[in-house]
Design a protein around this motif. Structure first.
Motif, PDB file in Angstrom:
ATOM      1  N   LYS A 167      -3.475  -7.663  12.432  1.00 42.80           N
ATOM      2  CA  LYS A 167      -2.407  -6.685  12.651  1.00 42.80           C
ATOM      3  C   LYS A 167      -2.826  -5.344  12.060  1.00 42.80           C
ATOM      4  N   TYR A 189      -1.389  -1.852  10.043  1.00 44.55           N
ATOM      5  CA  TYR A 189      -0.348  -1.164   9.288  1.00 44.55           C
ATOM      6  C   TYR A 189      -0.736   0.304   9.112  1.00 44.55           C
ATOM      7  N   GLN A 203       3.916   0.562   6.831  1.00 41.97           N
ATOM      8  CA  GLN A 203       4.744  -0.022   7.873  1.00 41.97           C
ATOM      9  C   GLN A 203       3.868  -0.598   8.958  1.00 41.97           C
ATOM     10  N   LEU A 204       4.363  -1.654   9.602  1.00 38.33           N
ATOM     11  CA  LEU A 204       3.610  -2.342  10.630  1.00 38.33           C
ATOM     12  C   LEU A 204       3.625  -1.530  11.916  1.00 38.33           C
ATOM     13  N   SER A 237       3.874  -6.627  15.679  1.00 38.11           N
ATOM     14  CA  SER A 237       5.189  -6.877  15.079  1.00 38.11           C
ATOM     15  C   SER A 237       5.907  -8.073  15.701  1.00 38.11           C
TER      16      SER A 237
END
Length: 361
Positions: A236, A238, A248-249, A253
């Motif tokens: 992922k 960020y 924050q992602l 998500s």
């Protein structure tokens, strides 16, 4: 930051060293990189070719034929453009089992040996936007990991970035204002973000050896982290706010998103991030996507599942992406360098049997 004296290459010494190498670095070109013609030229792309035994080539986007810039016997392994485009940093394998750093003008009219590393592997050159620094890694034989080094490009002086020899480095990322240097430290398991004025650092924990990419205002840094999603371990992305100390992602998500997201590259104008996306189920070919920093506007740049894509970089004007494309299906296939135009969506193949493209200027 105090800088030790050493490795200062004046004109005579530069040419003496080059001659000592027995013509090892023979570059050819036209005129000087300070010429008005170069300043007015269209952007160009430097790349390595052929993949087996590489030299540096230059392709300007004005339709002129490509030009070979180096003649090292196929020993160039890495390439980096210094900001402004007049100089290229190259990693060249030497006869001692290590690799050295050289600096060459875009047209081959000038050459500066930067660091002769002997049996050490010097690699990963990364230039600051202000043209002052060149970071690189140096891996001594038998060492657990490479360590970060820094070159003052005004003097040629090279020294370790850290006093602590237990701190390592695997990749670098300079903030656009050149105030911060991010690098992945395998010893601490995270990205170190160093303030170049004060020397202070913070460590962003991650299990992926990537230094990240900075926003145009030098505030946000991308961080890749491998996490579980839909029963798979997926990567992922960020956004870490260096001023607020929060993250924050951005990508990954959805709980059922079984995709790997590659390291983003921020466009110089701050409007887009380019990244690779690979499905963890079905066809695993990496495709290139772009997205707005707020998470909107995601769109695929490539969608050919018989090809894998990577090595993407934005042009200085943020109007184009250059990347590597590899046809799947045979171990004998070779990568090509391709340019994608953001406005038109058109593709242009720059070179076959080529890799590691960088933009000039």
């Amino acid at each position: 930051m105090k800088q030790k004296r050493g490795l200062i290459f004046f004109g005579a010494l530069i040419f003496a060293l080059t001659a000592t190498l027995g013509g090892f670095w023979l570059l050819r070109g036209r005129g000087s990189s300070d010429s008005p013609a170069r300043q007015a030229a269209q952007p160009g792309i430097a790349y390595l070719s052929p993949v087996a035994g590489s030299e540096v080539w230059l392709q300007e986007l004005d339709g002129s034929p490509p030009r070979q810039l180096t003649h090292t016997g196929g020993r160039v392994t890495e390439l980096e453009a210094l900001k402004g485009g007049d100089w290229l940093a190259a990693v060249v394998a030497n006869d001692q089992g290590g690799s050295d750093l050289f600096l060459a003008s875009w047209d081959g009219s000038r050459v500066r040996p930067l660091v002769e590393c002997g049996a050490d592997l010097c690699a990963g050159p990364s230039a600051s936007a202000d043209g002052r620094w060149l970071a690189f890694t140096r891996h001594a034989p038998g060492a657990n990991f490479p360590t970060p080094w820094l070159i003052d490009l005004a003097t040629g002086a090279a020294q370790p970035l850290e006093n602590d020899t237990l701190i390592g480095a695997q990749s670098f990322s300079w903030s656009p204002d050149s105030q911060h240097l991010a690098f992945y430290d395998p010893a601490s398991g995270g990205v170190r973000v160093r303030d170049m004025d004060s020397g202070s650092e913070r460590v962003l924990q991650t299990n992926m050896p990537l230094a990240g990419s900075w926003s145009a205002d030098s505030r946000l840094l991308t961080v890749n982290i491998e996490e579980a999603a839909a029963g798979f371990a997926s990567m992922k992305v960020y956004l870490f706010d260096t001023a607020a100390g929060t993250q924050q992602l951005l990508l990954g998500s959805a709980p059922d998103d079984a995709s790997d997201y590659g390291a983003p590259q921020w466009s110089p104008d701050g409007q887009w991030l380019a990244y690779s996306r690979r499905a963890l189920t079905g066809n695993p070919a990496k495709q290139i996507w772009i997205i707005r920093p707020d998470g909107s506007g995601a769109r695929a740049v490539t969608d050919n599942l018989s090809q894998a894509h990577g090595g993407y970089r934005w042009s200085p004007d943020s109007a184009k992406l250059v990347f590597q494309r590899l046809a799947l299906g045979s171990s004998g296939n070779l990568p090509a360098v391709v340019v994608w135009d953001l406005a038109s969506g058109e593709f242009q193949t720059i070179a076959e049997d080529a890799a590691s493209p960088v933009w000039l200027p």
